[in-house]
Design an enzyme around this catalytic site. Structure first.
Site, mmCIF file in Angstrom:
data_model
loop_
_atom_site.group_PDB
_atom_site.id
_atom_site.type_symbol
_atom_site.label_atom_id
_atom_site.label_comp_id
_atom_site.label_asym_id
_atom_site.label_seq_id
_atom_site.Cartn_x
_atom_site.Cartn_y
_atom_site.Cartn_z
ATOM 1 N N HIS A 363 0.836 -1.203 0.000
ATOM 2 C CA HIS A 363 0.000 0.000 0.000
ATOM 3 C C HIS A 363 0.870 1.252 0.000
ATOM 4 O O HIS A 363 0.686 2.161 -0.816
ATOM 5 C CB HIS A 363 -0.902 -0.031 1.236
ATOM 6 C CG HIS A 363 -1.763 1.173 1.417
ATOM 7 N ND1 HIS A 363 -3.137 1.118 1.380
ATOM 8 C CD2 HIS A 363 -1.455 2.467 1.636
ATOM 9 C CE1 HIS A 363 -3.633 2.331 1.574
ATOM 10 N NE2 HIS A 363 -2.619 3.173 1.739
ATOM 11 N N GLU A 364 1.830 1.316 0.922
ATOM 12 C CA GLU A 364 2.639 2.530 1.052
ATOM 13 C C GLU A 364 3.503 2.785 -0.177
ATOM 14 O O GLU A 364 3.599 3.908 -0.665
ATOM 15 C CB GLU A 364 3.517 2.469 2.297
ATOM 16 C CG GLU A 364 2.751 2.512 3.594
ATOM 17 C CD GLU A 364 1.828 3.717 3.698
ATOM 18 O OE1 GLU A 364 2.041 4.723 2.999
ATOM 19 O OE2 GLU A 364 0.874 3.638 4.469
ATOM 20 N N HIS A 367 1.623 4.321 -2.946
ATOM 21 C CA HIS A 367 1.466 5.775 -2.885
ATOM 22 C C HIS A 367 2.590 6.451 -3.661
ATOM 23 O O HIS A 367 2.388 7.455 -4.344
ATOM 24 C CB HIS A 367 1.481 6.255 -1.428
ATOM 25 C CG HIS A 367 0.151 6.200 -0.753
ATOM 26 N ND1 HIS A 367 -0.987 6.735 -1.300
ATOM 27 C CD2 HIS A 367 -0.228 5.679 0.448
ATOM 28 C CE1 HIS A 367 -2.013 6.556 -0.473
ATOM 29 N NE2 HIS A 367 -1.573 5.911 0.591
ATOM 30 N N HIS A 451 -9.960 7.887 3.211
ATOM 31 C CA HIS A 451 -9.922 6.457 3.505
ATOM 32 C C HIS A 451 -11.311 5.815 3.405
ATOM 33 O O HIS A 451 -11.419 4.600 3.287
ATOM 34 C CB HIS A 451 -9.352 6.217 4.905
ATOM 35 C CG HIS A 451 -7.927 6.662 5.041
ATOM 36 N ND1 HIS A 451 -7.597 7.924 5.465
ATOM 37 C CD2 HIS A 451 -6.768 6.030 4.773
ATOM 38 C CE1 HIS A 451 -6.275 8.041 5.479
ATOM 39 N NE2 HIS A 451 -5.749 6.915 5.051
#
Length: 672
Positions: A363-364, A367, A451
């Protein structure tokens, strides 16, 4: 425009280099390259539409060629004399199609919301342009009335209103052109540093009108999120060095390194080293254990993007980021930071649940990929798409890793146990199960925290990959509903990932909203599977299943659909404009040819709409009506075109015949 460095939080794995391969952890189970679980039988993407894997030197050469041709590209796009193009990224398909992403400047100032992507064939012919804004840039003056100090004060005030602590301008306000709202204006961008209320670093970007001082927009550069602390058993990670000085540096994956912040919150931390190349013991009390999970998540993410999408590293340049673990004290979060090109992980509740699970790592780092492709702004609907993109690819990385200790699923952060009750952070099959996220689009979605607005795209991706209704996948039971209570079949996870990545990297831009995401994924599906194919139609129907757009007529796969998603501005009381669609179909058109029209306009009574057949025959779809004061035209017309050949170029012709109201053609389609 050159974007100020962003920090994107949620879950980012590190990239690990390989010099020595070693075992890590105390539990059994080795993470290996995943074998994707077969999805429903679907068409295979056309090989030529898939991204080509480029070496760093090949990518650099494409960028050099694009940079040398920026002036020609600006002329070809009919940009104004004061507009310049700056190359941000270049990707290439296997068939030679080149997609060049540009940022813009105006009179030397960066244009926020002015990004565009130019698509050219292998022979250099222009195939299309994807623009964040369609308006031509004109600003009366680049001399601001507002002083920089006043803009800075406004920005600090905005940060304090959000509850941030220790707020101060991280850098002096810079003059920019703000174009994201459609009408370009001179503005200031101020970045305010400090801490958010949960201890996460703050990097609030505030856009202030340089004439009136009004706040035009703000977004958080640090993108917050949480993942689950989880261990992946006994794994191999890339390291370097030799006894007694091994380093947690993966030289085979861009020299990604994993550092220990030792509960600090600043600096890069210290690189993990070890005497025998056996790291951690599988418990949170050993500082190396979190480093192992971060390094493993980073290498799986690197391998996923390289082997599935042909992207070598976050920027596509073969350079690894780095990871920082043990951030703060009992910090329940993780984040990506563009300014340090790094992922950062807290240790979770009681410093016993590090947020270093595979899906959080994926996920990170995703980004970072988003930042260096579409650059989706972290606010409104684009922010929800940004968050969803990280959830989508974090999930994809988890499936790719194929780790028996953490099998792939459509739950986000299920191993971290952030709530202490065993529940995941988010659910992709039915996002509202978390109590906050949206299952379907509505006009209020853009007002939600990013979110929670991400739920629409997360739900879309699950449905596109797996289809609707109840099913068991990897030991987890899912039951995904649809907005219109009609089923969708899914196209398989591997195909869904390809569609989303191509849409992100080649057709989305900084301010893409959900309607724009539908357009982008349909373009990607047309490239990969063919316009009007069953897979293309499933993409359209799946968006309808989350209340974005309409279904293909006649069921889930009925009829061949040919669609144009290019925006065309309609001049106020001006000349006729047309939008073409090329139809590749033999025989005559049907007697019930469906013409779907999507026009955004403030007074639809101004509009006259015609369908033009390939031979020039005009079919009147709508007359003007001065008494029809409603907005927009979103309807499907039926035309008896049975006397005309189906193949050729059809056009939709639109004219605004009265003054004072404006709009644009958002797209249209033909269903045979």
């Amino acid at each position: 425009m050159r974007r100020t460095p962003h920090r994107r939080a949620v879950a980012t794995g590190a990239l690990v280099a390989v010099a020595a391969m070693l075992a890590v952890g105390a539990q059994a189970g080795t993470g290996t390259a995943a074998t994707p679980r077969p999805g429903p039988a679907q068409a295979v993407p056309a090989p030529g539409a898939l991204p080509a894997e480029l070496s760093p030197s090949q990518r650099a050469e494409l960028i050099r060629a694009a940079e040398a041709g920026t002036a020609d590209a600006a002329r070809q796009l009919k940009l104004g004399a004061q507009e310049k193009l700056v190359v941000k990224d270049v990707s290439k398909d296997a068939d030679g199609t080149v997609h060049t992403r540009y940022e813009r400047t105006y009179a030397g100032l960066p244009v926020l919301g002015g990004d565009l992507v130019v698509h050219k064939s292998a022979r250099g012919a222009l195939k299309g342009v994807t623009k964040a804004v369609t308006a031509r840039l004109t600003v009366p003056s680049t001399t601001p009335k507002l002083r920089p100090a006043a803009a800075e004060a406004k920005a600090v005030q905005a940060a304090r209103a959000l509850g941030a602590e220790r707020t101060a301008a991280a850098e002096a306000p810079r003059k920019v052109i703000w174009a994201a709202d459609g009408t370009p204006v001179l503005a200031y961008e101020t970045v305010v540093g400090g801490l958010q209320d949960d201890g996460t670093p703050s990097e609030l970007h505030v856009i202030t009108h340089a004439g009136t001082g009004a706040k035009l927009f703000q977004y958080q550069g640090i993108e917050n999120g949480v993942g689950n602390s989880q261990y992946s058993g006994r794994v191999t990670i890339g390291t370097s060095g030799s006894a007694p000085n091994f380093k947690m540096t993966d030289t085979g994956r861009g020299s990604h390194r994993t550092n220990n912040l030792n509960h600090g919150t600043g600096g890069s931390g210290s690189l993990f080293t070890d005497a025998d190349d056996v790291w951690g013991d599988g418990t949170p009390s050993n500082p190396q254990t979190a480093g192992v999970d971060a390094a493993y998540g980073a290498q799986e993410t690197w391998d996923y993007y390289k082997n599935v999408h042909g992207r070598s590293g976050i920027r596509g340049d073969g350079v690894g980021a780095y990871s920082r673990v043990h951030y703060g004290n009992s910090y329940v979060n993780a984040f990506w930071d563009d300014s340090c090109f790094c992922m950062t992980y807290g240790d979770g509740r009681n410093n016993t649940h590090p947020l270093t699970s595979i899906d959080v790592a994926g996920h990170e780092m995703s980004h970072g990929v988003t930042s260096h492709t579409a650059g989706l702004e972290y606010a409104r609907e684009s922010g929800g798409l940004n968050e969803a993109t990280s959830d989508i690819f974090g999930t994809a990385v988890e499936f790719y890793a194929n780790n028996e200790k953490d099998p792939g699923d459509y739950l986000i952060g299920e191993k971290v146990d952030i709530y202490g009750n065993g529940e995941p952070l988010r659910y992709m099959d039915k996002p509202s199960k978390d109590g906050n996220s949206a299952d379907y689009w509505s006009s209020r979605v853009g007002d939600l925290d990013v979110h929670y607005s991400s739920g629409v795209a997360n739900h879309f991706f699950y449905l596109l990959a797996e289809g609707s209704g109840p099913k068991d996948i990897g030991g987890v039971h899912y039951d995904s509903p649809t907005y219109d209570n009609k089923p969708v079949p899914g196209i398989g996870r591997a195909n869904a990932e390809k569609v989303w990545f191509k849409a992100l990297s080649q057709y989305m831009s900084a301010n893409t909203n959900y309607a724009g995401a539908r357009t982008a994924t349909l373009r990607a599906a047309a490239d990969l599977f063919g316009e009007g194919s069953a897979t293309y139609n499933t993409v359209a129907n799946t968006w309808a299943a989350v209340n974005v757009g309409s279904r293909v007529p006649d069921g889930d796969s009925g009829g061949s659909v040919f669609e144009s998603t290019d925006d065309v501005r309609i001049p106020d009381a001006g000349a006729m404009v047309t939008s073409p669609i090329t139809v590749s179909r033999s025989g005559n058109a049907p007697g019930t040819l469906k013409v779907g029209v999507d026009i955004v306009h403030t007074y639809r009574g101004d509009l006259v709409i015609d369908l033009i057949a390939p031979d020039g025959t005009a079919y009147r779809l709508k007359n003007s009506d001065a008494n029809d004061s409603a907005a927009d035209v979103r309807t499907t017309y039926t035309v008896d075109a049975s006397a005309k050949a189906a193949g050729g170029t059809w056009k939709l012709r639109v004219q605004d015949v009265y003054a004072q109201d404006t709009g644009y053609l958002n797209g249209w389609k033909l269903t045979f």
